[in-house]
Design a protein around this motif. Structure first.
Motif, PDB file in Angstrom:
ATOM      1  N   PHE A  87       0.814  -1.220   0.000  1.00 29.83           N
ATOM      2  CA  PHE A  87       0.000   0.000   0.000  1.00 29.83           C
ATOM      3  C   PHE A  87       0.847   1.269   0.000  1.00 29.83           C
ATOM      4  CE2 PHE A  87      -3.487  -2.692   1.902  1.00 29.83           C
ATOM      5  CZ  PHE A  87      -4.257  -2.676   0.748  1.00 29.83           C
ATOM      6  N   LEU A  88       2.073   1.178   0.458  1.00 26.53           N
ATOM      7  CA  LEU A  88       2.991   2.318   0.428  1.00 26.53           C
ATOM      8  C   LEU A  88       3.804   2.364  -0.863  1.00 26.53           C
ATOM      9  CD1 LEU A  88       4.330   2.186   4.099  1.00 26.53           C
ATOM     10  CD2 LEU A  88       2.683   3.811   3.156  1.00 26.53           C
ATOM     11  N   GLN A  89       3.425   1.572  -1.868  1.00 25.00           N
ATOM     12  CA  GLN A  89       4.111   1.457  -3.145  1.00 25.00           C
ATOM     13  C   GLN A  89       5.585   1.109  -2.957  1.00 25.00           C
ATOM     14  OE1 GLN A  89       2.082   4.467  -2.883  1.00 25.00           O
ATOM     15  NE2 GLN A  89       0.398   3.364  -3.850  1.00 25.00           N
ATOM     16  N   TRP A  90       5.882   0.236  -2.013  1.00 26.48           N
ATOM     17  CA  TRP A  90       7.219  -0.264  -1.732  1.00 26.48           C
ATOM     18  C   TRP A  90       8.218   0.858  -1.450  1.00 26.48           C
ATOM     19  CZ3 TRP A  90       7.079  -5.216  -0.689  1.00 26.48           C
ATOM     20  CH2 TRP A  90       6.063  -5.977  -1.258  1.00 26.48           C
ATOM     21  N   ASN A  91       7.703   1.957  -0.940  1.00 24.07           N
ATOM     22  CA  ASN A  91       8.540   3.088  -0.574  1.00 24.07           C
ATOM     23  C   ASN A  91       8.894   2.953   0.907  1.00 24.07           C
ATOM     24  OD1 ASN A  91       9.854   5.461  -0.234  1.00 24.07           O
ATOM     25  ND2 ASN A  91       8.160   6.782  -0.878  1.00 24.07           N
ATOM     26  N   PHE A  92      10.120   2.530   1.170  1.00 25.02           N
ATOM     27  CA  PHE A  92      10.531   2.285   2.551  1.00 25.02           C
ATOM     28  C   PHE A  92      10.686   3.575   3.345  1.00 25.02           C
ATOM     29  CE2 PHE A  92      11.706  -1.656   0.506  1.00 25.02           C
ATOM     30  CZ  PHE A  92      11.312  -2.606   1.448  1.00 25.02           C
ATOM     31  N   ALA A  93      10.776   4.689   2.669  1.00 23.51           N
ATOM     32  CA  ALA A  93      10.905   5.963   3.384  1.00 23.51           C
ATOM     33  C   ALA A  93       9.621   6.293   4.142  1.00 23.51           C
ATOM     34  CB  ALA A  93      11.233   7.081   2.409  1.00 23.51           C
TER      35      ALA A  93
END
Length: 95
Positions: free
Chosen positions: A46-52
């Motif tokens: 759900f965070l579009q694989w954005n680890f930040a």
């Protein structure tokens, strides 16, 4: 002192209980690990694989969902230990 028949019945009963609880513990651990993996994967999706954007708050909120399983795991371990102690006590009395 108890008769040998009662001791044997108690040993058989406690052996079955120990085996029952012994089988549950690895299953619950596996479910906990799978739930952690699946929930973290879903959240990262759900965070579009954005680890930040993946904060500690997100991590802790997911881990709060496994608390009931952790409590049940602790209960299973306690039951296993108590039945194991009783089984060993009856085996000691028998032999």
């Amino acid at each position: 002192m108890k008769s040998n028949g009662k001791l044997s019945k108690n040993i058989i009963f406690y052996s079955k209980e120990v085996n029952k609880w012994e089988k549950r513990i690895p299953k619950i651990v596996l479910v906990i690990i799978l739930q952690l993996f699946i929930m973290n994967t879903i959240q990262l999706y759900f965070l579009q694989w954005n680890f930040a954007n993946y904060t500690e708050l997100n991590f802790y909120s997911i881990n709060l969902l496994i608390i009931p399983l952790m409590v049940y795991l602790r209960f299973c371990i306690q039951q296993y230990n108590s039945f194991k102690i009783l089984m060993n006590m009856y085996r000691f009395e028998e032999g």
